[in-house]
Design a protein around this motif. Structure first.
Motif, PDB file in Angstrom:
ATOM      1  N   LYS A   8       0.835  -1.208   0.000  1.00 36.94           N
ATOM      2  CA  LYS A   8       0.000   0.000   0.000  1.00 36.94           C
ATOM      3  C   LYS A   8       0.865   1.252   0.000  1.00 36.94           C
ATOM      4  O   LYS A   8       0.569   2.224  -0.687  1.00 36.94           O
ATOM      5  CB  LYS A   8      -0.944  -0.010   1.207  1.00 36.94           C
ATOM      6  CG  LYS A   8      -2.107  -0.950   1.052  1.00 36.94           C
ATOM      7  CD  LYS A   8      -3.032  -0.878   2.242  1.00 36.94           C
ATOM      8  CE  LYS A   8      -4.192  -1.840   2.068  1.00 36.94           C
ATOM      9  NZ  LYS A   8      -5.121  -1.807   3.192  1.00 36.94           N
ATOM     10  N   LEU A   9       1.944   1.256   0.767  1.00 37.62           N
ATOM     11  CA  LEU A   9       2.838   2.405   0.811  1.00 37.62           C
ATOM     12  C   LEU A   9       3.518   2.642  -0.535  1.00 37.62           C
ATOM     13  O   LEU A   9       3.798   3.774  -0.910  1.00 37.62           O
ATOM     14  CB  LEU A   9       3.891   2.229   1.912  1.00 37.62           C
ATOM     15  CG  LEU A   9       3.363   2.279   3.339  1.00 37.62           C
ATOM     16  CD1 LEU A   9       4.480   1.948   4.325  1.00 37.62           C
ATOM     17  CD2 LEU A   9       2.774   3.648   3.656  1.00 37.62           C
ATOM     18  N   ASP A  10       3.786   1.557  -1.284  1.00 39.63           N
ATOM     19  CA  ASP A  10       4.397   1.670  -2.606  1.00 39.63           C
ATOM     20  C   ASP A  10       3.373   1.954  -3.697  1.00 39.63           C
ATOM     21  O   ASP A  10       3.717   2.064  -4.863  1.00 39.63           O
ATOM     22  CB  ASP A  10       5.142   0.371  -2.963  1.00 39.63           C
ATOM     23  CG  ASP A  10       6.514   0.301  -2.315  1.00 39.63           C
ATOM     24  OD1 ASP A  10       6.990   1.333  -1.810  1.00 39.63           O
ATOM     25  OD2 ASP A  10       7.103  -0.788  -2.327  1.00 39.63           O
ATOM     26  N   GLY A  11       2.083   2.038  -3.339  1.00 45.53           N
ATOM     27  CA  GLY A  11       1.044   2.312  -4.326  1.00 45.53           C
ATOM     28  C   GLY A  11       0.630   1.092  -5.128  1.00 45.53           C
ATOM     29  O   GLY A  11       0.075   1.218  -6.203  1.00 45.53           O
ATOM     30  N   VAL A  34       9.038  -5.568 -11.025  1.00 49.06           N
ATOM     31  CA  VAL A  34       9.362  -4.232 -11.511  1.00 49.06           C
ATOM     32  C   VAL A  34       8.053  -3.520 -11.833  1.00 49.06           C
ATOM     33  O   VAL A  34       7.233  -4.021 -12.598  1.00 49.06           O
ATOM     34  CB  VAL A  34      10.255  -4.288 -12.773  1.00 49.06           C
ATOM     35  CG1 VAL A  34      10.509  -2.886 -13.298  1.00 49.06           C
ATOM     36  CG2 VAL A  34      11.548  -5.013 -12.473  1.00 49.06           C
ATOM     37  N   LYS A  35       7.858  -2.365 -11.209  1.00 52.05           N
ATOM     38  CA  LYS A  35       6.672  -1.549 -11.474  1.00 52.05           C
ATOM     39  C   LYS A  35       7.121  -0.109 -11.605  1.00 52.05           C
ATOM     40  O   LYS A  35       7.799   0.415 -10.725  1.00 52.05           O
ATOM     41  CB  LYS A  35       5.644  -1.696 -10.356  1.00 52.05           C
ATOM     42  CG  LYS A  35       4.382  -0.912 -10.647  1.00 52.05           C
ATOM     43  CD  LYS A  35       3.302  -1.163  -9.646  1.00 52.05           C
ATOM     44  CE  LYS A  35       2.079  -0.355 -10.043  1.00 52.05           C
ATOM     45  NZ  LYS A  35       1.015  -0.461  -9.105  1.00 52.05           N
ATOM     46  N   ASN A  36       6.749   0.520 -12.700  1.00 51.96           N
ATOM     47  CA  ASN A  36       7.138   1.909 -12.967  1.00 51.96           C
ATOM     48  C   ASN A  36       8.653   2.091 -12.875  1.00 51.96           C
ATOM     49  O   ASN A  36       9.138   3.082 -12.351  1.00 51.96           O
ATOM     50  CB  ASN A  36       6.426   2.862 -12.005  1.00 51.96           C
ATOM     51  CG  ASN A  36       4.928   2.830 -12.170  1.00 51.96           C
ATOM     52  OD1 ASN A  36       4.417   2.613 -13.271  1.00 51.96           O
ATOM     53  ND2 ASN A  36       4.215   3.029 -11.085  1.00 51.96           N
ATOM     54  N   GLY A  37       9.391   1.085 -13.341  1.00 55.18           N
ATOM     55  CA  GLY A  37      10.842   1.169 -13.364  1.00 55.18           C
ATOM     56  C   GLY A  37      11.535   0.933 -12.032  1.00 55.18           C
ATOM     57  O   GLY A  37      12.748   1.002 -11.947  1.00 55.18           O
ATOM     58  N   LYS A  38      10.768   0.661 -10.978  1.00 53.26           N
ATOM     59  CA  LYS A  38      11.344   0.412  -9.659  1.00 53.26           C
ATOM     60  C   LYS A  38      11.280  -1.074  -9.345  1.00 53.26           C
ATOM     61  O   LYS A  38      10.230  -1.695  -9.506  1.00 53.26           O
ATOM     62  CB  LYS A  38      10.583   1.200  -8.583  1.00 53.26           C
ATOM     63  CG  LYS A  38      10.771   2.702  -8.707  1.00 53.26           C
ATOM     64  CD  LYS A  38       9.808   3.500  -7.869  1.00 53.26           C
ATOM     65  CE  LYS A  38      10.002   3.343  -6.402  1.00 53.26           C
ATOM     66  NZ  LYS A  38       9.096   4.226  -5.616  1.00 53.26           N
TER      67      LYS A  38
END
Length: 74
Positions: A8-11, A34-38
């Protein structure tokens, strides 16, 4: 902090939260996401080797890989 709170904190969100089970013996392995390059890592179960219980405390047999959510538990 639980994995659910971290996500949740990471969206991010989990697609499923039930069934939820407890096991006293399992091998875990890290899985990279990997989500949004992270890149993030999460522990996933590789093998369950001991008694496993559902939310009601009843012993169940989890299936680690299936195409249908209803077939996750025997």
């Amino acid at each position: 902090m639980t994995l659910k709170i971290e996500q949740k904190l990471d969206g991010n969100t989990f697609t499923e939260s039930k069934p939820r089970i407890f096991t006293t013996g399992a091998f875990l392995v890290p899985m990279g996401i990997v989500k949004n390059g992270k890149k993030r890592y999460v522990w996933v179960v590789d093998e369950i080797i001991d008694d496993t219980y559902n939310d009601s405390g009843i012993i169940c047999s989890p299936i680690l890989y299936t195409s249908d959510k209803e077939n996750l538990l025997e």
